[in-house]
Design an enzyme around this catalytic site. Structure first.
Site, PDB file in Angstrom:
ATOM      1  CG  ASN A 201      -2.189   1.685  11.479  1.00 54.22           C
ATOM      2  OD1 ASN A 201      -1.550   2.687  11.724  1.00 54.22           O
ATOM      3  ND2 ASN A 201      -1.624   0.525  11.219  1.00 54.22           N
TER       4      ASN A 201
ATOM      5  CD1 TRP B 265      -2.737  -1.730   1.538  1.00 55.18           C
ATOM      6  CD2 TRP B 265      -3.378   0.059   0.346  1.00 55.18           C
ATOM      7  NE1 TRP B 265      -4.052  -1.907   1.179  1.00 55.18           N
ATOM      8  CE2 TRP B 265      -4.478  -0.822   0.453  1.00 55.18           C
ATOM      9  CE3 TRP B 265      -3.544   1.248  -0.363  1.00 55.18           C
ATOM     10  CZ2 TRP B 265      -5.714  -0.557  -0.116  1.00 55.18           C
ATOM     11  CZ3 TRP B 265      -4.769   1.528  -0.939  1.00 55.18           C
ATOM     12  CH2 TRP B 265      -5.837   0.632  -0.816  1.00 55.18           C
TER      13      TRP B 265
END
Length: 437
Positions: free
Chosen positions: A324, A261
């Site tokens: 996160n 990512w």
């Protein structure tokens, strides 16, 4: 007396001696290598917090590097200023044979390096850039026709398909350090000399293989130590991406995908630089955001009346870190519940996050706002209460950062979730419908 020629290695986002591609090539150049770091005033001067943790982190890591280099009879040449001006001064002081560094893919860095390369070329000095902070750089994972992927899954599949052991092989930079030389009489400027105050930071990377192995089971739980917290070390290059990717490949593909990512967002930023300020999906520029600074201030302070949101913002303000999962919830709340511009939130995170990385921060904020590549659809609106119940069921995280929760001192929600959701859906739908008419 003629000055002996030297090769300069310019440290930037690669603050380590082990498995450092550019440093390795410099050490193999055949000339003595002088390591250099520049405190870039173009980056430092706009910072508003004199206790910026990132500056303290860099300064502390550089001190550690100095100690390591001293063991090999070397030491960092450390300067501060605007890079081109610093390089002009260095070229007056030294006989530079060549300059080596590692690539940086952010727009400012690209422009900076282009200017330095031009200056060096005028003096007949080569400027060698090497791939180091990524496994594949921003042009290496593309469609068959060379076009960039704008959806993560095919990018990931292509990334994995072309990965070979050679891509993850470390270089032997640490074994060549005796080729380094020292800058006689040079010292490290103190934080106050740079215009900043000391602040405590932890700069030692801890690679916990237990967390990597169980990552998909613990990564969404902010109340436990379930993430590696290595993002800051990737940001400043105190660990090698090849080392981490090799661990991910061996121990947990889910964790490896998080590293992919990172490279996906770097590719998007490099191939579509307008995303720095504008939505990747251009029609989303028509959304009429509310520009309510009062509501924004409450969000920043962690006083929204939604405990999971407030816990995240208070963690960020106190530590420079936010979990996160909570980053997604707080970002969604700003864009969807409050209808405030995603750019405001992105800028606030940019000012506060110790692990701030432009590509990842921008990409994730646009994902939350629904306007980025491969983004959550605009009609997906996180319910903060459900998120808290699912991922912090014992309210461990919430009580850590919002001790007054469930007392009269805690504020009521700024806006009811149901009403905010309807307002967001109607606002987005109307704006996007208008772009098609």
């Amino acid at each position: 007396m003629a000055r002996p020629p030297v090769t300069l290695f310019w440290f930037r986002r690669d603050l380590r001696l082990e498995d450092n591609r550019g440093l390795c090539q410099a050490l193999r150049s055949g000339y003595p290598v002088l390591p250099l770091f520049i405190f870039d005033r173009d980056i430092l001067d706009p910072l508003s917090d004199r206790q910026d943790r990132r500056v303290a982190f860099i300064h502390q890591v550089l001190q550690s590097l100095q100690a390591r280099l001293a063991e090999h009879g070397s030491g960092l040449l450390v300067r501060q200023g605007r890079p081109v001006e610093v390089w002009r001064q260095l070229l007056e002081e030294l006989t530079v044979q060549a300059v080596y560094t590692n690539c940086d893919y952010e727009p400012y860095a690209i422009a900076r390096d282009r200017a330095v390369a031009t200056l060096l070329a005028e003096r007949g000095i080569a400027f060698h850039e090497h791939k180091d902070q990524v496994v594949f750089d921003t042009s290496e994972v593309s469609k068959e026709d060379g076009a960039p992927y704008t959806v993560y899954t095919p990018f990931k599949n292509r990334w994995l398909a072309r990965l070979t052991p050679e891509d993850l092989a470390p270089c032997d930079s640490a074994a060549l350090l005796d080729h380094l030389v020292s800058a006689a009489g040079e010292g490290m400027p103190s934080l106050p000399a740079l215009g900043f105050a000391p602040v405590a930071v932890d700069t030692d990377p801890v690679i916990d293989e237990t967390i990597i192995r169980s990552y998909e089971r613990t990564r969404d739980l902010p109340g436990v130590a379930g993430t590696t917290r290595l993002s800051v070390h990737l940001r400043f290059g105190t660990v090698s991406i090849r080392r981490l990717a090799a661990l991910g490949r061996a121990l947990n593909p889910v964790w490896l995908q998080e590293l992919i990512w990172r490279e996906f967002f770097m590719t998007i930023l490099a191939r579509f630089p307008y995303v720095v300020n504008q939505p990747f999906k251009r029609p989303y520029a028509a959304i009429p955001w509310r520009e309510d600074r009062g509501d924004f201030a409450r969000w920043c302070a962690g006083e929204t009346g939604y405990p999971i949101v407030d816990a995240g913002m208070r963690e960020l303000n106190a530590t420079g870190f936010m979990h996160n999962r909570v980053r997604m919830v707080t970002a969604s709340f700003l864009c969807k519940h409050l209808l405030l511009p995603w750019q405001w939130g992105e800028s606030y995170f940019a000012a506060k996050l110790l692990d701030y990385d432009l590509a990842a921060n921008n990409g994730n904020w646009q994902w939350a706002a629904g306007c980025g590549c491969d983004a959550a659809p605009y009609f997906r609106v996180f319910n903060p209460e459900i998120q808290a119940a699912k991922f912090d069921p014992q309210r461990t995280y919430i009580r850590r950062w919002v001790p007054e929760v469930d007392t009269p001192a805690y504020p009521k929600p700024m806006v009811p979730h149901a009403a905010a959701r309807i307002r967001a859906l109607e606002t987005y739908a109307q704006a996007l419908r208008g772009t098609r008419e």
